[in-house]
Design a protein around this motif. Structure first.
Motif, mmCIF file in Angstrom:
data_model
loop_
_atom_site.group_PDB
_atom_site.id
_atom_site.type_symbol
_atom_site.label_atom_id
_atom_site.label_comp_id
_atom_site.label_asym_id
_atom_site.label_seq_id
_atom_site.Cartn_x
_atom_site.Cartn_y
_atom_site.Cartn_z
ATOM 1 N N LEU A 2 6.555 12.401 -0.385
ATOM 2 C CA LEU A 2 7.469 13.546 -0.342
ATOM 3 C C LEU A 2 8.807 13.183 -1.004
ATOM 4 O O LEU A 2 9.335 13.945 -1.827
ATOM 5 N N LEU A 3 9.362 12.018 -0.641
ATOM 6 C CA LEU A 3 10.624 11.586 -1.240
ATOM 7 C C LEU A 3 10.478 11.396 -2.747
ATOM 8 O O LEU A 3 11.348 11.785 -3.523
ATOM 9 N N GLY B 75 0.791 -1.211 0.000
ATOM 10 C CA GLY B 75 0.000 0.000 0.000
ATOM 11 C C GLY B 75 0.823 1.260 0.000
ATOM 12 O O GLY B 75 0.291 2.349 -0.174
ATOM 13 N N PHE B 76 2.135 1.145 0.183
ATOM 14 C CA PHE B 76 2.985 2.324 0.167
ATOM 15 C C PHE B 76 3.423 2.666 -1.254
ATOM 16 O O PHE B 76 4.332 3.464 -1.433
ATOM 17 N N GLY B 77 2.764 2.054 -2.264
ATOM 18 C CA GLY B 77 3.180 2.275 -3.641
ATOM 19 C C GLY B 77 3.091 3.719 -4.070
ATOM 20 O O GLY B 77 3.796 4.142 -4.983
ATOM 21 N N ALA B 78 2.218 4.500 -3.419
ATOM 22 C CA ALA B 78 2.126 5.910 -3.754
ATOM 23 C C ALA B 78 3.410 6.631 -3.413
ATOM 24 O O ALA B 78 3.694 7.702 -3.931
ATOM 25 N N LEU C 24 3.481 7.386 6.896
ATOM 26 C CA LEU C 24 4.542 6.795 6.075
ATOM 27 C C LEU C 24 4.260 7.002 4.582
ATOM 28 O O LEU C 24 5.175 7.214 3.782
ATOM 29 N N LEU C 25 2.990 6.925 4.237
ATOM 30 C CA LEU C 25 2.587 7.152 2.854
ATOM 31 C C LEU C 25 2.974 8.561 2.409
ATOM 32 O O LEU C 25 3.528 8.763 1.325
ATOM 33 N N ILE D 157 0.240 -2.399 11.065
ATOM 34 C CA ILE D 157 0.449 -0.971 11.285
ATOM 35 C C ILE D 157 -0.874 -0.262 11.571
ATOM 36 O O ILE D 157 -1.925 -0.671 11.079
ATOM 37 N N SER D 158 -0.833 0.804 12.371
ATOM 38 C CA SER D 158 -2.029 1.595 12.664
ATOM 39 C C SER D 158 -2.343 2.496 11.476
ATOM 40 O O SER D 158 -1.431 2.922 10.754
ATOM 41 N N PRO D 159 -3.628 2.818 11.250
ATOM 42 C CA PRO D 159 -3.969 3.690 10.113
ATOM 43 C C PRO D 159 -3.249 5.035 10.145
ATOM 44 O O PRO D 159 -2.830 5.544 9.107
ATOM 45 N N VAL D 160 -3.092 5.627 11.328
ATOM 46 C CA VAL D 160 -2.431 6.934 11.419
ATOM 47 C C VAL D 160 -0.983 6.841 10.940
ATOM 48 O O VAL D 160 -0.527 7.628 10.103
#
Length: 251
Positions: free
Chosen positions: A239-240, A28-31, A233-234, A225-228
């Motif tokens: 940003l990077l 889910g961190f693909g963004a 992290l997303l 991981i928690s939603p917050v």
């Protein structure tokens, strides 16, 4: 006769972390982190070559991601997203040879940073409505287009999906299913453009064992991981990505 894969150690020094980031992106961190894969590999090879090398790796990762989250897709949402994403890949295929990869990188970077600035300076209220569908259509077409050019389809799509406030697992599953279809649709156009040559495919096979490791890392993170923290992290990943793409566009 030697096996025709890339042998430059510098290439693998950047390709190994890039593939691992791509695997984590299937959580889910693909963004964010996943869209860094091609820009990072472009430190050693051209953007089209990096995109081609990652095609078999992406296919395996997509299959592993689908298997891990097969019960969590939002099928109704996917029925809306997928057709517009495929339109974007078609546009990318038709324009690929006339596009400057640096211009595309700069545009995606600017868009990503503007979205982040809007989210941080004007945070949405809990009762705010989701983005309109016409905006979702535009962003999803853009996602398919940037995915075809440099596997950087995450930021535009996330700009539409993040405000929906899906749970981390639902977000992950829906993104995984969407990009499975989009990445699958690239194979014939990539072959038509002459990108799937023996050297690129042999190099991809050398990187393929890293795919399950990256996906395993990402799946464990998404389910614990928690939603917050997930969305924080997303945002860091976006940003990077935005900064790196902007840098690539102007250098």
């Amino acid at each position: 006769m030697s096996f025709p894969l890339i042998t430059d150690p510098y290439f693998y020094a950047v390709a190994v972390p890039a593939v691992l980031m791509l695997g984590v992106s299937k959580s889910g961190f693909g963004a964010g982190f996943g869209s860094l894969a091609v820009p990072v590999m472009a430190l050693a090879v051209t953007v089209p070559q990096a995109a081609a090398i990652l095609m078999p790796v992406l296919l395996l990762m997509d299959l592993l991601g689908l298997a891990a989250f097969r019960r969590d897709f939002d099928f109704k949402f996917l029925k809306f997203l997928v057709p517009f994403g495929l339109v974007g890949t078609l546009v990318g295929a038709l324009l690929f040879k006339v596009l400057d990869a640096k211009v595309v990188a700069a545009l995606v970077g600017i868009f990503t940073l503007l979205f982040l600035a809007q989210r941080l300076l004007f945070p949405p209220r809990p009762d705010s409505p989701p983005p309109p569908r016409w905006l979702g259509a535009i962003l999803t077409v853009t996602s398919g287009f940037t995915s075809f050019v440099s596997h950087a389809g995450g930021p535009p799509l996330s700009a539409y999906v993040i405000p929906m406030r899906l749970s981390p697992v639902k977000f992950t599953a829906t993104m995984a299913a969407f990009f499975f279809v989009i990445n699958l649709s690239k194979w014939i156009p990539y072959a038509w453009l002459g990108l799937l040559d023996l050297r690129n495919m042999a190099t991809s096979l050398a990187l393929l064992p890293l795919a399950p490791l990256g996906v395993w890392m990402g799946v464990r993170m998404a389910r614990s991981i928690s939603p917050v923290l997930f969305y924080r992290l997303l945002y860091v990943g976006m940003l990077l990505t935005g900064c790196k793409l902007l840098w690539d566009g102007f250098h």
